[in-house]
Design an enzyme around this catalytic site. Structure first.
Site: not given
Length: 550
Positions: A287, A411, A531
């Protein structure tokens, strides 16, 4: 009154033509991807390169603007020295040259103005008087040499946050890292050892895990700028210690923004103190970034508890943790993000001998090049039980949306990790360039070596200021998905560039495992992937710019 110096005069004027160029690029991409005003999914995919080119252009321009604003603030406080002038001149000059000629999206992808038919806009940018000054001064060998000479004299580049408390925090963590982490990090890396428990306890005592958690829950409540500073200093010593707080950052944001009062009371104080170490359990095999396609299932039992079944991968620090923020599918028949729910699933902490002692849960280590110290795992759930109150916020089907609320902070924190790694690569390269003697003197005297060092510093400064800007926006409560994406996108590229350049300065020795730069290179490489990979960041930024313009 003396007239402003050429540097200050052009500094105050350079952001305007750069932003005008970015606006022209955005209009060109909007014509391709949002002809009716709203971005269209099929067109975004068809013109993905143009969309990502816009993201890189806008990020480069924003880095220029943030650097200019930083220098102006230094000037206002009487802290602007020749060193900052030189670093900004080199950095802005290089980034303007990239905007005019081609922005590197990766090592073999250069996005050029012709791809958007904006050559005239690019020509106007590089013809602007302010841009011309930076282009001219930044390219001079004398400018780069002067910057390196400034640094060789022991005069650094300003690191102030314009806040005495935050500057004190930086100094505190720098001293701690220099004593407790830096001397040992490479040995821990080579041994593939976990961060020592004693060091984790010391970090907890410093308040590392509660920086952004509110004081009412035992945290420091200091915000994202403080988090960036701590992360930079710890990552400068070893990315593992800078990353240890990432999971607490994600868990704290998830629970703080979406948890029930009982969940906040139960978990936030323990996260802040370091009593509970969390891990993020999101990614699955096949995924990657497509979280909406997750297959792990959570089924509610008759007693209200939950049964978890499925497979997860790339789970960092999975064994030596007590709490999983776990994303699973709860809605039967759902195939998209609407069927996902977030769980706060407690688990027993593992050991070297038995990493996963919980019933219904097993795992195996993924051996990696770098980013060691916490270890990566594949995890299989087969009837793993979570308590009835484990559902985040007590609501089903909101997991994906809840997670999206944490991505900005995660992030920004990742960008700060990249800044720390970039500085460490520079530290090692500069020291080696002074120590290594070739052809009768230290190699730092050779222009190709000093040029590299100058650019390492200049780019790191620009990426740092972009990251701190994103943190400030988050602290103000503003939506900053674009700013966070820009910070992560640029800082990760700079960290990798610095690490690769630093190894080049080391020559053959850099390829030897005994030299620390070899570890920094491996650590830097992951920053462009986790991330949200660079391509995902560019997609977020580009689409966000088109959507905000509506």
């Amino acid at each position: 009154m003396d007239p402003p110096s050429p540097f200050l005069n052009h500094l105050r004027g350079v952001s305007t033509p750069a932003r005008a160029y970015a606006a022209q690029a955005q209009r060109a991409v909007a014509q391709r991807c949002a002809p009716a005003g709203r971005p269209e999914a099929a067109l975004l995919e068809r013109h993905q390169r143009a969309l990502h080119g816009l993201a890189w252009i806008a990020t480069t321009v924003e880095a220029i603007r943030c650097a200019a604003d930083w220098a102006e603030r230094l000037l206002q406080q009487g802290r602007l020295t020749r060193g900052e002038e030189l670093a900004i001149t080199v950095g802005i000059g290089e980034y303007l040259a990239q905007l005019g000629g081609g922005v590197p999206m990766s090592q073999n992808e250069i996005f050029r103005p012709a791809e958007l038919d904006i050559e005239l806009a690019a020509a106007a940018l590089v013809s602007d008087e302010h841009a011309r000054w930076f282009l001219g001064q930044g390219k001079l060998p004398e400018t780069r040499r002067a910057l390196v000479d400034h640094l060789l004299d022991g005069r650094g580049i300003a690191e102030t946050s314009f806040d005495a408390d935050l500057d004190t925090i930086r100094e505190q963590y720098r001293r701690f890292a220099a004593k407790e982490i830096t001397p040992h990090a490479h040995a821990w890396h080579l041994a593939n050892a976990l961060i020592p428990d004693a060091l984790v306890a010391q970090l907890a005592d410093l308040g590392t895990f509660g920086i952004c958690i509110g004081t009412e829950y035992g945290g420091l409540g200091l915000g994202k700028r403080a988090m960036c500073i701590v992360t930079e200093e710890l990552s400068r010593a070893w990315i593992a210690t800078g990353s240890l707080g990432t999971r607490s950052e994600i868990a704290g944001d998830l629970i703080g923004s979406a948890g029930t009062p009982a969940q906040k009371a139960q978990w936030l104080p323990k996260l802040a103190s370091g009593e509970v170490l969390p891990t993020a359990v999101f990614t699955e095999p096949d995924t990657g970034s497509d979280l909406a396609s997750l297959k792990t299932r959570a089924t509610q039992a008759d007693d209200g508890g939950w049964r978890i079944d499925g497979n997860k991968t790339w789970i960092t620090h999975a064994a030596r943790t007590d709490l999983m923020t776990l994303l699973a599918r709860t809605e039967p028949g759902s195939v998209d993000h609407n069927g996902l729910s977030m769980f706060l699933a407690a688990k027993p902490r593992g050991s070297d001998a038995l990493p996963f002692p919980a019933q219904g849960m097993s795992g195996s280590e993924i051996h990696v090049l770098g980013y060691r110290g916490m270890k990566e795992y594949d995890i299989a759930f087969d009837g793993f039980e979570a308590d009835s109150d484990a559902l985040l916020g007590g609501v089903r089907g909101q997991g994906f949306r809840q997670l999206m609320q944490t991505f900005e902070g995660a992030r920004i924190q990742t960008a700060a990790r990249a800044i720390g790694v970039a500085w460490r690569a520079y530290d090692l390269a500069m020291q080696y360039a002074q120590d290594r003697k070739q052809f009768g003197g230290p190699i730092v005297r050779f222009p190709r070596v000093s040029d590299k060092l100058a650019m390492m510093v200049a780019e790191t400064v620009l990426a740092r200021e972009l990251t701190h800007h994103a943190a400030d926006e988050k602290d103000k409560g503003h939506r900053c998905d674009i700013e966070a994406g820009m910070a992560k996108l640029l800082a990760a590229r700079v960290a990798w560039s610095n690490a690769d350049t630093g190894l080049q300065i080391h020559g053959g020795n850099g390829y030897a495992l005994e030299f620390e730069i070899s570890r920094v290179l491996c650590d830097a490489r992951i920053l462009n992937i986790f991330e949200g990979a660079a391509e995902i960041q560019a997609q977020v930024i580009g689409r966000g710019l088109l959507s905000r313009a509506r």
